[in-house]
Enzyme design. Structure first.
Site, PDB file in Angstrom:
ATOM      1  N   ASP A 258       0.813  -1.221   0.000  1.00  0.00           N
ATOM      2  CA  ASP A 258       0.000   0.000   0.000  1.00  0.00           C
ATOM      3  C   ASP A 258       0.848   1.272   0.000  1.00  0.00           C
ATOM      4  OD1 ASP A 258       1.039  -0.294   2.484  1.00  0.00           O
ATOM      5  OD2 ASP A 258      -0.803   0.201   3.579  1.00  0.00           O
TER       6      ASP A 258
ATOM      7  N   HIS B 244      24.019   1.372 -17.746  1.00  0.00           N
ATOM      8  CA  HIS B 244      22.923   1.746 -16.841  1.00  0.00           C
ATOM      9  C   HIS B 244      23.104   1.156 -15.445  1.00  0.00           C
ATOM     10  CE1 HIS B 244      20.088   2.780 -20.425  1.00  0.00           C
ATOM     11  NE2 HIS B 244      20.978   3.723 -20.168  1.00  0.00           N
TER      12      HIS B 244
ATOM     13  N   ASP C 108      27.010   9.880 -13.131  1.00  0.00           N
ATOM     14  CA  ASP C 108      25.995  10.412 -14.056  1.00  0.00           C
ATOM     15  C   ASP C 108      24.783  10.743 -13.208  1.00  0.00           C
ATOM     16  OD1 ASP C 108      24.050  10.904 -15.966  1.00  0.00           O
ATOM     17  OD2 ASP C 108      24.551   9.168 -17.214  1.00  0.00           O
TER      18      ASP C 108
ATOM     19  N   ASP D  56      21.185  16.793 -16.655  1.00  0.00           N
ATOM     20  CA  ASP D  56      21.745  15.460 -16.894  1.00  0.00           C
ATOM     21  C   ASP D  56      23.249  15.621 -17.131  1.00  0.00           C
ATOM     22  OD1 ASP D  56      22.269  12.875 -17.677  1.00  0.00           O
ATOM     23  OD2 ASP D  56      21.087  12.940 -19.526  1.00  0.00           O
TER      24      ASP D  56
ATOM     25  N   HIS E 136      26.803   3.826 -27.668  1.00  0.00           N
ATOM     26  CA  HIS E 136      25.540   4.576 -27.561  1.00  0.00           C
ATOM     27  C   HIS E 136      25.584   5.842 -28.414  1.00  0.00           C
ATOM     28  CE1 HIS E 136      27.346   7.469 -24.713  1.00  0.00           C
ATOM     29  NE2 HIS E 136      27.845   6.446 -24.052  1.00  0.00           N
TER      30      HIS E 136
ATOM     31  N   HIS F  52      20.663  13.335 -26.690  1.00  0.00           N
ATOM     32  CA  HIS F  52      19.203  13.213 -26.660  1.00  0.00           C
ATOM     33  C   HIS F  52      18.654  14.572 -26.278  1.00  0.00           C
ATOM     34  CE1 HIS F  52      19.414  12.990 -22.217  1.00  0.00           C
ATOM     35  NE2 HIS F  52      20.394  12.131 -22.367  1.00  0.00           N
TER      36      HIS F  52
ATOM     37  N   HIS G 216      15.063  12.093 -21.008  1.00  0.00           N
ATOM     38  CA  HIS G 216      15.108  11.787 -22.445  1.00  0.00           C
ATOM     39  C   HIS G 216      13.861  12.457 -22.996  1.00  0.00           C
ATOM     40  CE1 HIS G 216      17.649   8.000 -21.427  1.00  0.00           C
ATOM     41  NE2 HIS G 216      18.358   9.097 -21.395  1.00  0.00           N
TER      42      HIS G 216
ATOM     43  N   GLU H  18      27.232  13.727 -24.943  1.00  0.00           N
ATOM     44  CA  GLU H  18      27.765  12.789 -23.955  1.00  0.00           C
ATOM     45  C   GLU H  18      28.525  11.604 -24.554  1.00  0.00           C
ATOM     46  OE1 GLU H  18      24.676  10.382 -22.023  1.00  0.00           O
ATOM     47  OE2 GLU H  18      23.185  11.682 -22.925  1.00  0.00           O
TER      48      GLU H  18
ATOM     49  N   TYR I  19      34.371   2.957 -23.389  1.00  0.00           N
ATOM     50  CA  TYR I  19      34.181   1.903 -22.387  1.00  0.00           C
ATOM     51  C   TYR I  19      34.994   0.678 -22.773  1.00  0.00           C
ATOM     52  CZ  TYR I  19      30.239   5.065 -22.006  1.00  0.00           C
ATOM     53  OH  TYR I  19      29.479   6.203 -21.919  1.00  0.00           O
TER      54      TYR I  19
ATOM     55  N   ARG J 257      32.796   8.746 -19.428  1.00  0.00           N
ATOM     56  CA  ARG J 257      31.797   9.518 -20.179  1.00  0.00           C
ATOM     57  C   ARG J 257      31.839  10.936 -19.642  1.00  0.00           C
ATOM     58  NH1 ARG J 257      27.839   6.423 -19.683  1.00  0.00           N
ATOM     59  NH2 ARG J 257      26.623   7.251 -17.937  1.00  0.00           N
TER      60      ARG J 257
ATOM     61  N   GLU K  91      29.419  14.391 -19.983  1.00  0.00           N
ATOM     62  CA  GLU K  91      28.103  14.802 -20.491  1.00  0.00           C
ATOM     63  C   GLU K  91      27.744  16.196 -20.019  1.00  0.00           C
ATOM     64  OE1 GLU K  91      24.797  12.422 -18.953  1.00  0.00           O
ATOM     65  OE2 GLU K  91      23.551  13.100 -20.622  1.00  0.00           O
TER      66      GLU K  91
END
Ligand code: GLY
Ligand code: MN
Ligand code: MN
Length: 445
Positions: free
Chosen positions: A45, A249, A266, A277, A356, A360, A367, A390, A394, A413, A415
């Protein structure tokens, strides 16, 4: 305890009014109906903190669940109708104040407000006389069922009344195109989201050290977001030490940071329904090792070149291509790939290390919405659009064929959030450093 004089601000009511006026003009006389976001259950709940649907909020500024907005161009009873929850003294003791029908009119600019429980009785009036209806399916499935039933009923009265909807249109095509272009007050909110996230990154750089858990850095970032007036993170922060940085991710954030590792952070926040971002990758209270510096410099060079290319008339594809070209040159110099730059790009051999896209849209959603392509081609940038840049590199821990063992298990990375301006661009996230020297100064023990 530090206090920051930065309250979450609502955009001025005139901003929402102006959006509605523009939206109503594009509807071709047909009504548009928008549902609020459904409440989401976390477990049993317990609910997730409520976050209004971005399209609904964009046009109404109304934050409450169980609401419905009707936009009826030229309707004699008013063009903007809100269906809302009733005032309820007992419920409000548990969950806080509600606007109610009076508040919907007085504080949110509705021409008319009704109770949500009256939807089935009142909505047919707006549907029966319409030749077509705008309604987005899939936002709120419970309301979808009601809406489809009401639309079918209005359709079936066509023979009797000589009118009724023939077509169901998706209003998101119109709203998303509007959302893609940010006005000054929206850009101000995005600048603030960017400033707060930049402060969080700087704090993380100053504080992160080996031996700490990744979640401690996550807590630090969230602390800065909330103490500076952001509503929270705009997406789950990625706090990825060492090998975890090669998992795009990674969000579990539950490993201990090791000596000599880089940390990929990130993290962005939401301020007044607008997102930032940011990604930075930095050593922990240390200088970059020469191998880390070499790889870092490849990504930084690519990111600066890609940002530099951002201006009206350039397509997102071109921004990506600029980043890829620079990354490939760097990968070749570092011995990660071999062959000519052109060959590596055509065969996509670089994707082993960069898998990638570079950008975006950014706005109310991290996004953000808006078409990326037009007439089969990558869309050209125009002033008022906001995008991320970005690029990354890797090297998986399992990667055998790399010139130096030390390169393995490294993810980098960088960004930033970029506003397209008439002259070129503005880096909204310039408040957080990214050159090797600046970072080493900030993380110095
Ligand atoms: N943080 C999500 C992204 O960079 O796209
Ligand atoms: Mn991003
Ligand atoms: Mn990001």
């Amino acid at each position: 305890m530090t206090h920051f004089d930065l309250q979450p601000q609502r955009l001025a009511p005139t901003v929402f009014k102006h959006r509605r006026e523009r939206f109503l003009k594009t509807l071709d006389g047909a009504p548009a109906i928008l549902p609020s976001a459904p409440v989401a259950i976390r477990s049993n709940d317990v609910e997730f903190t409520y976050r209004q649907n971005s399209d609904f909020y964009y046009l109404t500024g109304f934050p409450e669940p169980e609401s419905l907005a009707v936009f009826a161009p030229g309707h004699p009873d008013g063009e903007f109708v809100l269906f809302v929850r009733p005032r309820d003294k007992e419920r409000e003791t548990w969950t806080g104040p509600r606007a109610g029908v009076e508040g919907a009119v007085a504080d949110y600019g509705a021409d008319r407000a009704c109770l949500s429980e009256e939807i089935e009785r009142i909505l047919p009036r707006y549907l029966e006389s319409a030749a077509q209806v705008h309604y987005p399916l899939g936002v709120n499935e419970r309301l979808d069922v009601t809406m489809l039933r009401l639309i079918r009923a209005a359709q079936s009265s066509r023979e009797r009344l000589g009118q009724g909807p023939r077509a169901l249109l998706d209003p998101r095509a119109i709203i998303h195109e509007m959302r893609l272009f940010k006005s000054e007050p929206e850009i101000d909110a995005m600048r603030q989201a960017a400033r707060i996230a930049a402060a969080a990154h700087c704090e993380a750089m100053r504080r992160a050290r080996h031996g700490m858990m990744e979640w401690e850095v996550e807590a630090l970032v969230n602390y800065v977001f909330r103490t500076r007036g952001a509503s929270g993170a705009s997406y789950p922060p990625i706090v990825a030490g060492g090998p975890n940085a090669t998992i795009l991710h990674y969000v579990t954030n539950d490993r201990r940071l090791g000596a000599g590792e880089l940390l990929l952070l990130d993290a962005g926040c939401e301020y007044d329904y607008y997102a930032s971002d940011i990604t930075r990758t930095f050593p922990l209270k240390a200088r970059f090792s020469s191998c880390q510096r070499e790889l870092y410099q490849i990504v930084l060079t690519a990111q600066l070149a890609a940002i530099d290319s951002v201006r009206p008339g350039i397509s997102l594809e071109e921004v990506h291509d600029t980043a890829v070209h620079a990354l490939v040159e760097g990968m070749r110099a570092a011995g990660l790939v071999s062959g000519s730059t052109e060959e590596i790009i055509t065969t996509a051999a670089y994707r082993r290390f960069y898998m990638h896209r570079t950008s975006h849209w950014l706005g109310m959603d991290v996004h953000d919405v808006g078409d990326y392509r037009r007439d089969g081609k990558s869309r050209q940038l125009e002033p008022g659009m906001v995008l991320t840049v970005e690029p990354g590199l890797y090297v998986s821990p399992a990667e055998e064929a790399v010139p130096a063992r030390e390169m393995r298990a490294t993810g980098i990375r960088i960004e930033d959030d970029i506003l397209v301006t008439a002259q070129g661009h503005e880096v909204l996230t310039a408040g957080v450093p990214k050159t090797v020297d600046e970072i080493e100064a900030l993380v110095a023990p």
